[in-house]
Write a protein that holds these residues in place. Sequence first.
Motif, PDB file in Angstrom:
ATOM      1  N   PHE A  14      -4.644  15.821   7.227  1.00 42.23           N
ATOM      2  CA  PHE A  14      -3.685  15.279   6.257  1.00 42.23           C
ATOM      3  C   PHE A  14      -2.783  16.349   5.660  1.00 42.23           C
ATOM      4  N   ASN A  35       1.209  11.688  -3.090  1.00 41.50           N
ATOM      5  CA  ASN A  35       0.169  10.803  -2.563  1.00 41.50           C
ATOM      6  C   ASN A  35      -1.189  11.406  -2.882  1.00 41.50           C
ATOM      7  N   GLU A  36      -2.241  10.777  -2.420  1.00 38.53           N
ATOM      8  CA  GLU A  36      -3.581  11.262  -2.767  1.00 38.53           C
ATOM      9  C   GLU A  36      -3.838  12.661  -2.222  1.00 38.53           C
ATOM     10  N   TYR A  37      -3.160  13.033  -1.154  1.00 37.96           N
ATOM     11  CA  TYR A  37      -3.400  14.342  -0.550  1.00 37.96           C
ATOM     12  C   TYR A  37      -2.639  15.452  -1.283  1.00 37.96           C
ATOM     13  N   ASP A  57      -0.100   4.149   1.395  1.00 39.84           N
ATOM     14  CA  ASP A  57      -0.616   5.121   2.348  1.00 39.84           C
ATOM     15  C   ASP A  57       0.403   5.497   3.414  1.00 39.84           C
ATOM     16  N   THR A  58       1.629   4.978   3.304  1.00 42.34           N
ATOM     17  CA  THR A  58       2.689   5.441   4.205  1.00 42.34           C
ATOM     18  C   THR A  58       3.579   6.477   3.527  1.00 42.34           C
ATOM     19  N   THR A  61       2.100  16.416   3.166  1.00 43.09           N
ATOM     20  CA  THR A  61       0.819  15.725   3.069  1.00 43.09           C
ATOM     21  C   THR A  61       0.997  14.241   3.352  1.00 43.09           C
ATOM     22  N   GLY A  62      -0.027  13.643   3.949  1.00 37.36           N
ATOM     23  CA  GLY A  62       0.029  12.212   4.237  1.00 37.36           C
ATOM     24  C   GLY A  62      -1.112  11.783   5.129  1.00 37.36           C
ATOM     25  N   GLU A  63      -1.140  10.508   5.459  1.00 42.17           N
ATOM     26  CA  GLU A  63      -2.175   9.985   6.345  1.00 42.17           C
ATOM     27  C   GLU A  63      -2.093  10.692   7.704  1.00 42.17           C
ATOM     28  N   PRO A  64      -3.237  10.978   8.326  1.00 39.88           N
ATOM     29  CA  PRO A  64      -3.243  11.747   9.576  1.00 39.88           C
ATOM     30  C   PRO A  64      -2.324  11.205  10.668  1.00 39.88           C
ATOM     31  N   GLU A  65      -2.245   9.877  10.799  1.00 37.14           N
ATOM     32  CA  GLU A  65      -1.390   9.311  11.851  1.00 37.14           C
ATOM     33  C   GLU A  65       0.074   9.658  11.610  1.00 37.14           C
ATOM     34  N   ARG A  98       0.852  -1.193   0.000  1.00 42.31           N
ATOM     35  CA  ARG A  98       0.000   0.000   0.000  1.00 42.31           C
ATOM     36  C   ARG A  98       0.884   1.239   0.000  1.00 42.31           C
TER      37      ARG A  98
END
Length: 266
Positions: free
Chosen positions: A183, A119-121, A99-100, A154-158, A97
């Motif tokens: 994000f 990334n998507e963001y 998402d990291t 930008t990235g996954e909130p975590e 994936r």
Amino acid sequence: NSRKEIPPPTRDALIDIQKTGKKVVLASGRPSQGVLPLAEELHLGDYGSYILSYNGGRITDCRSGEIIYSKYLPNDVAAPLLEIVKKYPRVDLATYRDDTILSVLAYTDTELISGGDTNEYSEKESFINHMSITKVDDFVSYVTKNNNNKFLITGEPELIQEVKAEAEKQFHSYLSIYCSDPFFLEIMPQGIDKAHSLTKLLTSIGLSTDAMICCGDGYNDMTMIETAGLGVAMANAQPLVKKSADYITKSNDEDGVLHVINEFMR
């Protein structure tokens, strides 16, 4: 609204109040180019209103097109910031994936500059601002040749929260670092946010913060909402934003700004 459009009743009301001498400021984390289509739609140039872009890093007089305030990041933050981003894995090899992936962006007047993977963001930022992403091999060399009002991670909130904690520890009082969305991590010059720059704008035109109504829904709106004579949170705002507000209006899909105009400015 949620489609990033100004509904016609709200648009007409914002034009009408300018005709009576009130000023409208589009205060956004977006780059100036990303706000300009909205400013044109609201005829801000016809009535001497303003764009506040880059979360307060730049203020533009829409009538003259003059940049009346601009604050830049120190050039020496680009390299250590990129090193922080590179410490995080680009792809989760266990699940394949993406998402990291973290992405770091800089801005020119016409495009977004990427220091590596997107990334998507980061693609979302590109879509919102109608600006393409250009990837460069040497991000640090490229951006330090230019003046930068902000960087965006930008990235996954975590992951963003982890990077935020590390960046705050490293840069401490040298930069202002905060999330506009879970994000989006905004990297700003020290002391720069919407409240700071709106206060400078008000002072320059002979007004105080008591004369200002601010409406917002994101984390980067909190300081201006707290500073304004009337701080307004949209019904769709983040819970913390609502806590900082004097008044909660309808949601962005229910003409919440129009409701504020009718309640307090007619």
